[in-house]
Enzyme design. Structure first.
Site, short mmCIF file in Angstrom:
data_model
loop_
_atom_site.label_atom_id
_atom_site.label_comp_id
_atom_site.label_asym_id
_atom_site.label_seq_id
_atom_site.Cartn_x
_atom_site.Cartn_y
_atom_site.Cartn_z
N ASP A 32 0.84 -1.21 0.00
CA ASP A 32 0.00 0.00 0.00
C ASP A 32 0.87 1.26 0.00
OD1 ASP A 32 -2.29 1.50 0.02
OD2 ASP A 32 -2.73 1.21 2.15
N GLY A 33 0.35 2.31 -0.59
CA GLY A 33 1.02 3.61 -0.53
C GLY A 33 1.64 4.08 -1.84
N GLY A 35 0.17 5.36 -4.46
CA GLY A 35 -0.42 6.64 -4.89
C GLY A 35 0.17 7.80 -4.10
N ARG A 36 0.24 7.64 -2.77
CA ARG A 36 0.77 8.72 -1.93
C ARG A 36 2.25 8.98 -2.23
NH1 ARG A 36 -1.15 6.11 3.42
NH2 ARG A 36 -1.78 4.51 1.91
N HIS A 49 2.87 3.17 -8.93
CA HIS A 49 2.76 1.73 -9.22
C HIS A 49 4.00 1.24 -9.97
CE1 HIS A 49 -1.22 2.01 -7.69
NE2 HIS A 49 -1.74 2.63 -8.74
N SER A 77 -7.41 -5.69 -5.79
CA SER A 77 -8.59 -6.19 -5.07
C SER A 77 -9.85 -6.01 -5.93
CB SER A 77 -8.76 -5.43 -3.75
OG SER A 77 -9.24 -4.13 -4.01
N THR A 78 -10.91 -6.69 -5.55
CA THR A 78 -12.17 -6.52 -6.30
C THR A 78 -12.64 -5.07 -6.21
OG1 THR A 78 -13.37 -7.29 -4.35
CG2 THR A 78 -12.98 -8.92 -6.05
N GLU A 79 -12.24 -4.37 -5.14
CA GLU A 79 -12.64 -2.96 -4.98
C GLU A 79 -11.80 -2.01 -5.87
OE1 GLU A 79 -11.98 -4.97 -2.27
OE2 GLU A 79 -14.08 -5.28 -1.70
N LEU A 143 10.35 -20.89 -4.04
CA LEU A 143 9.32 -19.96 -3.54
C LEU A 143 8.08 -20.06 -4.40
CD1 LEU A 143 8.72 -17.37 -1.66
CD2 LEU A 143 9.22 -16.06 -3.72
N ARG A 202 -5.32 -1.92 8.82
CA ARG A 202 -6.51 -2.74 8.57
C ARG A 202 -6.16 -3.80 7.54
NH1 ARG A 202 -7.68 2.49 6.69
NH2 ARG A 202 -7.30 2.63 4.46
C1 FPP Z 1 -1.82 0.13 -3.36
O1 FPP Z 1 -1.36 1.46 -3.36
C2 FPP Z 1 -1.25 -0.63 -4.47
C3 FPP Z 1 -1.96 -1.23 -5.48
C4 FPP Z 1 -3.43 -1.18 -5.54
C5 FPP Z 1 -1.32 -1.95 -6.58
C6 FPP Z 1 -0.10 -2.75 -6.27
C7 FPP Z 1 0.65 -2.95 -7.53
C8 FPP Z 1 1.99 -2.93 -7.68
C9 FPP Z 1 2.92 -2.81 -6.56
C10 FPP Z 1 2.62 -3.00 -9.02
C11 FPP Z 1 2.44 -4.22 -9.83
C12 FPP Z 1 2.50 -5.49 -9.10
C13 FPP Z 1 3.06 -6.63 -9.57
C14 FPP Z 1 2.87 -7.87 -8.79
C15 FPP Z 1 3.86 -6.68 -10.81
P1 FPP Z 1 -2.43 2.63 -3.49
O2 FPP Z 1 -2.55 2.97 -4.94
O3 FPP Z 1 -3.70 2.22 -2.83
O4 FPP Z 1 -1.72 3.80 -2.71
P2 FPP Z 1 -2.42 4.93 -1.84
O5 FPP Z 1 -3.07 4.24 -0.66
O6 FPP Z 1 -1.27 5.80 -1.43
O7 FPP Z 1 -3.40 5.62 -2.73
#
Ligand code: FPP
Length: 254
Positions: A32-33, A35-36, A49, A77-79, A143, A202
Site C-alpha cells: 500500500d502507498g 499513490g501517496r 505503481h 482487489s475486487t474494490e 518460492l 486494517r
Molecule cells: C496500493 O497502493 C497498491 C496497489 C493497488 C497496486 C499494487 C501494484 C503494484 C505494486 C505494481 C504491480 C504489481 C506486480 C505484482 C507486478 P495505493 O494505490 O492504494 O496507494 P495509496 O493508498 O497511497 O493511494
C-alpha cells in the site's frame, strides 16, 4: 541449494540477527502507498505503481534468499475496479509487462507463480499471460509467489460456501479441513506473518480466513520505498512475538 546460496542465506539472516529455524513459511503482504508516494513527488499515481515493481523485485529476491517458502502479494482487489479507468489499465499493463520481463529469470531462481482471485474478469491478454506464466515448469521450487488479483476474502469465502453446497456435503462432513479445500488457497499453508505498508492498520478484505492466527506487522514505509531491510525487519518483529494460538505458551524465542 548450492553452497554459495547457503552462504548468502547465512550472511543475510545473521546480519539481521534472525533465527534460520524460525523463518515464517508463508508471508502475505498488502502493498500500500503507491499513490501517496507518487503524489508526494508531484507525480501521478501510476508513477507510484511503476516504482512499486522494484519493491516487488526486491521482496521476492529476499524471500527466496531468506528461505520463505510462500509469498502472497495483494496486487489488485475486487474494490480496485472503482479506480479511474486509466489507473486500472495501467495496473493491468504493468502486470503483463512485468510478467513478460521477469518470469523466465524468476523461474530460473526457483520461483513458481500462482494466483488467487477471479481471473476471468481480467482483460484477455492479462489472463492469458498469467496462465502461461503459472504453467511454466520450475526445477527446484524455492518460492511459491502467489498474486492476489481481483481478489477479496468475502468473495473467496462465498465461493467456498457455493462449492460446499454444489458438492452436496453433509452437515457432519463440514469442518475446517473440508471447508479449506474449497478456498482459493487449497494446499497452501496459512500465512504466519502479514505485512501492510503505508501506515494503514486494517486488512481490507484480504485473506480473512487464512490470517486467523497470523502476526501482523504494520510499517509506515510506503510500498515503493519498501526493500530488503524492511522485509527482514518484519521477520525480526515476527521472531520477537510470543505465539500462543489461544493456548498458553509457544514462543519464537531464539
Ligand atoms: C496500493 O497502493 C497498491 C496497489 C493497488 C497496486 C499494487 C501494484 C503494484 C505494486 C505494481 C504491480 C504489481 C506486480 C505484482 C507486478 P495505493 O494505490 O492504494 O496507494 P495509496 O493508498 O497511497 O493511494
Amino acid at each position: 541449494m548450492n553452497s554459495e546460496e547457503k552462504q548468502i542465506r547465512q550472511d543475510l539472516l545473521s546480519s539481521f540477527n534472525l533465527d534460520p529455524q524460525c523463518i515464517p513459511q508463508h508471508i502475505a503482504i498488502i502493498m500500500d502507498g503507491n499513490g501517496r508516494w507518487a503524489e508526494n513527488r508531484g507525480e501521478n499515481r501510476i508513477f507510484g505503481h511503476l516504482n512499486g515493481v522494484e519493491s516487488v523485485r526486491s521482496v521476492v529476491e529476499t524471500a527466496v534468499q531468506s528461505g520463505v517458502r510462500y509469498l502472497t502479494l495483494y496486487a489488485f482487489s475486487t474494490e480496485n475496479w472503482n479506480r479511474p479507468k486509466d489507473e486500472v489499465e495501467a495496473l493491468m499493463d504493468l502486470l503483463v509487462t512485468t510478467l513478460v520481463q521477469e518470469m523466465d529469470d524468476l523461474n530460473k531462481k526457483g520461483v513458481r507463480l500462482n494466483t488467487i482471485g477471479d481471473l476471468s474478469a481480467l482483460p484477455d491478454n492479462c489472463n492469458n499471460q498469467l496462465k502461461s506464466a503459472c504453467s511454466k515448469e520450475v526445477g527446484e521450487v524455492r518460492l511459491d509467489l502467489i498474486l492476489a488479483l481481483n481478489y477479496s476474502a468475502k468473495w473467496e469465502i462465498i465461493q467456498a460456501v457455493k462449492g460446499v453446497v454444489r458438492n452436496n456435503l453433509k452437515i457432519e462432513e463440514i469442518n475446517t479441513d473440508t471447508f479449506e479445500s474449497f478456498l482459493q488457497t487449497k494446499g497452501i499453508p496459512d500465512p504466519e506473518l502479514m505485512i501492510r505498508t503505508s501506515g494503514e492498520h486494517r486488512i481490507s478484505n484480504f485473506m480473512l480466513w487464512q490470517l486467523a492466527y497470523a502476526e501482523f506487522h504494520f510499517t509506515s514505509v510506503l510500498w515503493p520505498d519498501f526493500r530488503k531491510e524492511h522485509f527482514l525487519t518484519a521477520i525480526q518483529d515476527f521472531q520477537n512475538r510470543e505465539r500462543r494460538f489461544g493456548g498458553l505458551l509457544q514462543t519464537n524465542d531464539k
